[in-house]
Design a protein around this motif. Structure first.
Motif, PDB file in Angstrom:
ATOM      1  N   MET A   8      22.344   0.822   8.680  1.00 38.66           N
ATOM      2  CA  MET A   8      22.389   1.607   7.447  1.00 38.66           C
ATOM      3  C   MET A   8      21.910   0.761   6.273  1.00 38.66           C
ATOM      4  N   GLU A   9      20.985   1.302   5.522  1.00 41.93           N
ATOM      5  CA  GLU A   9      20.496   0.636   4.306  1.00 41.93           C
ATOM      6  C   GLU A   9      20.993   1.434   3.111  1.00 41.93           C
ATOM      7  N   PHE A  10      21.707   0.749   2.229  1.00 42.64           N
ATOM      8  CA  PHE A  10      22.325   1.409   1.087  1.00 42.64           C
ATOM      9  C   PHE A  10      21.592   1.103  -0.209  1.00 42.64           C
ATOM     10  N   GLN A  11      21.726   2.024  -1.157  1.00 46.17           N
ATOM     11  CA  GLN A  11      21.260   1.753  -2.504  1.00 46.17           C
ATOM     12  C   GLN A  11      22.036   0.530  -2.997  1.00 46.17           C
ATOM     13  N   GLU A  12      21.354  -0.362  -3.666  1.00 41.17           N
ATOM     14  CA  GLU A  12      21.979  -1.622  -4.096  1.00 41.17           C
ATOM     15  C   GLU A  12      23.273  -1.389  -4.878  1.00 41.17           C
ATOM     16  N   ASP A  13      23.261  -0.387  -5.738  1.00 42.92           N
ATOM     17  CA  ASP A  13      24.439  -0.151  -6.576  1.00 42.92           C
ATOM     18  C   ASP A  13      25.527   0.656  -5.864  1.00 42.92           C
ATOM     19  N   LYS A  14      25.326   0.981  -4.594  1.00 42.59           N
ATOM     20  CA  LYS A  14      26.306   1.759  -3.826  1.00 42.59           C
ATOM     21  C   LYS A  14      26.986   0.942  -2.725  1.00 42.59           C
ATOM     22  N   VAL A  15      26.659  -0.332  -2.606  1.00 41.12           N
ATOM     23  CA  VAL A  15      27.229  -1.173  -1.550  1.00 41.12           C
ATOM     24  C   VAL A  15      28.745  -1.251  -1.675  1.00 41.12           C
ATOM     25  N   THR A  16      29.250  -1.464  -2.875  1.00 43.29           N
ATOM     26  CA  THR A  16      30.700  -1.550  -3.080  1.00 43.29           C
ATOM     27  C   THR A  16      31.374  -0.241  -2.687  1.00 43.29           C
ATOM     28  N   ASP A  17      30.745   0.881  -3.007  1.00 45.22           N
ATOM     29  CA  ASP A  17      31.304   2.180  -2.625  1.00 45.22           C
ATOM     30  C   ASP A  17      31.384   2.307  -1.106  1.00 45.22           C
ATOM     31  N   PHE A  22      34.416   2.230   4.036  1.00 45.49           N
ATOM     32  CA  PHE A  22      34.629   1.657   5.372  1.00 45.49           C
ATOM     33  C   PHE A  22      36.050   1.102   5.492  1.00 45.49           C
ATOM     34  N   GLU A  23      36.500   0.403   4.474  1.00 52.05           N
ATOM     35  CA  GLU A  23      37.849  -0.170   4.484  1.00 52.05           C
ATOM     36  C   GLU A  23      38.907   0.929   4.635  1.00 52.05           C
ATOM     37  N   GLU A  24      38.696   2.042   3.950  1.00 50.10           N
ATOM     38  CA  GLU A  24      39.649   3.156   4.001  1.00 50.10           C
ATOM     39  C   GLU A  24      39.682   3.835   5.374  1.00 50.10           C
ATOM     40  N   ARG A  25      38.580   3.819   6.109  1.00 49.63           N
ATOM     41  CA  ARG A  25      38.466   4.630   7.320  1.00 49.63           C
ATOM     42  C   ARG A  25      38.376   3.848   8.623  1.00 49.63           C
ATOM     43  N   LYS A  26      38.216   2.545   8.555  1.00 49.90           N
ATOM     44  CA  LYS A  26      37.966   1.767   9.761  1.00 49.90           C
ATOM     45  C   LYS A  26      39.082   1.859  10.789  1.00 49.90           C
ATOM     46  N   GLU A  27      40.327   1.849  10.349  1.00 51.75           N
ATOM     47  CA  GLU A  27      41.435   1.897  11.312  1.00 51.75           C
ATOM     48  C   GLU A  27      41.495   3.239  12.023  1.00 51.75           C
ATOM     49  N   ARG A  28      41.195   4.288  11.317  1.00 46.69           N
ATOM     50  CA  ARG A  28      41.185   5.613  11.967  1.00 46.69           C
ATOM     51  C   ARG A  28      40.067   5.680  13.007  1.00 46.69           C
ATOM     52  N   ILE A  29      38.918   5.093  12.693  1.00 44.57           N
ATOM     53  CA  ILE A  29      37.826   5.050  13.667  1.00 44.57           C
ATOM     54  C   ILE A  29      38.262   4.223  14.871  1.00 44.57           C
ATOM     55  N   ARG A  30      38.823   3.054  14.637  1.00 47.42           N
ATOM     56  CA  ARG A  30      39.252   2.160  15.722  1.00 47.42           C
ATOM     57  C   ARG A  30      40.277   2.815  16.643  1.00 47.42           C
ATOM     58  N   LEU A  40      31.886  -4.414  11.490  1.00 49.83           N
ATOM     59  CA  LEU A  40      30.861  -4.169  10.482  1.00 49.83           C
ATOM     60  C   LEU A  40      30.120  -5.471  10.261  1.00 49.83           C
ATOM     61  N   TRP A  41      28.808  -5.426  10.366  1.00 52.80           N
ATOM     62  CA  TRP A  41      27.963  -6.596  10.156  1.00 52.80           C
ATOM     63  C   TRP A  41      27.051  -6.346   8.969  1.00 52.80           C
ATOM     64  N   ARG A  42      26.680  -7.429   8.269  1.00 53.56           N
ATOM     65  CA  ARG A  42      25.697  -7.352   7.185  1.00 53.56           C
ATOM     66  C   ARG A  42      24.487  -8.173   7.604  1.00 53.56           C
ATOM     67  N   GLN A  43      23.282  -7.645   7.354  1.00 54.78           N
ATOM     68  CA  GLN A  43      22.078  -8.367   7.719  1.00 54.78           C
ATOM     69  C   GLN A  43      21.970  -9.633   6.883  1.00 54.78           C
ATOM     70  N   SER A  44      21.685 -10.731   7.538  1.00 49.97           N
ATOM     71  CA  SER A  44      21.526 -12.006   6.860  1.00 49.97           C
ATOM     72  C   SER A  44      20.394 -11.907   5.836  1.00 49.97           C
ATOM     73  N   GLY A  45      20.685 -12.284   4.604  1.00 53.92           N
ATOM     74  CA  GLY A  45      19.673 -12.284   3.558  1.00 53.92           C
ATOM     75  C   GLY A  45      19.432 -10.929   2.914  1.00 53.92           C
ATOM     76  N   LYS A  46      20.139  -9.898   3.354  1.00 54.02           N
ATOM     77  CA  LYS A  46      19.964  -8.547   2.804  1.00 54.02           C
ATOM     78  C   LYS A  46      21.339  -7.990   2.456  1.00 54.02           C
ATOM     79  N   SER A  47      21.673  -7.960   1.202  1.00 51.23           N
ATOM     80  CA  SER A  47      23.020  -7.575   0.800  1.00 51.23           C
ATOM     81  C   SER A  47      23.311  -6.088   0.947  1.00 51.23           C
ATOM     82  N   ASN A  48      22.277  -5.276   1.188  1.00 54.99           N
ATOM     83  CA  ASN A  48      22.492  -3.828   1.251  1.00 54.99           C
ATOM     84  C   ASN A  48      22.223  -3.220   2.636  1.00 54.99           C
ATOM     85  N   ILE A  49      22.040  -4.046   3.660  1.00 59.21           N
ATOM     86  CA  ILE A  49      21.807  -3.535   5.011  1.00 59.21           C
ATOM     87  C   ILE A  49      22.979  -3.934   5.893  1.00 59.21           C
TER      88      ILE A  49
END
Length: 98
Positions: A8-17, A22-30, A40-49
């Protein structure tokens, strides 16, 4: 076992959202029936992927999750934050390397 990888690639200003969602829903998914692991992984060198990496007992368990109201709601909220279309793969381990 099925491994599901979603890029998933996010708009730069939407990463925190996204991270908050994800934090709110991860346990329900698990704890969804058939889910054995979620990361959840983040692409190295890419703060929004980001990538979700999950293990499912069977394709039917993954499908049950993907067609649930919970997933539909989560995906709708997540998609609104995208900068590009998501990519997803369902894979199975072919050979165990030691």
């Amino acid at each position: 076992m099925i491994v599901r990888i979603v890029k998933m690639e996010f708009q730069e200003d939407k990463v925190t959202d996204f991270l908050q969602l994800f934090e709110e829903r991860k346990e329900r998914i698990r704890h969804f029936e058939g889910c054995k692991h979620l990361e959840l992984w983040r692409q190295s060198g890419k703060s929004n992927i980001f990538f979700t990496y999950s293990h499912w007992n069977a394709e039917s368990d993954l499908d049950h999750y993907r067609f649930s109201d919970f997933f539909k709601d989560t995906w709708q909220l997540t998609k609104a934050l995208f900068a590009a279309k998501a990519e997803a793969w369902s894979v199975e381990q072919e050979v165990v390397m030691e």
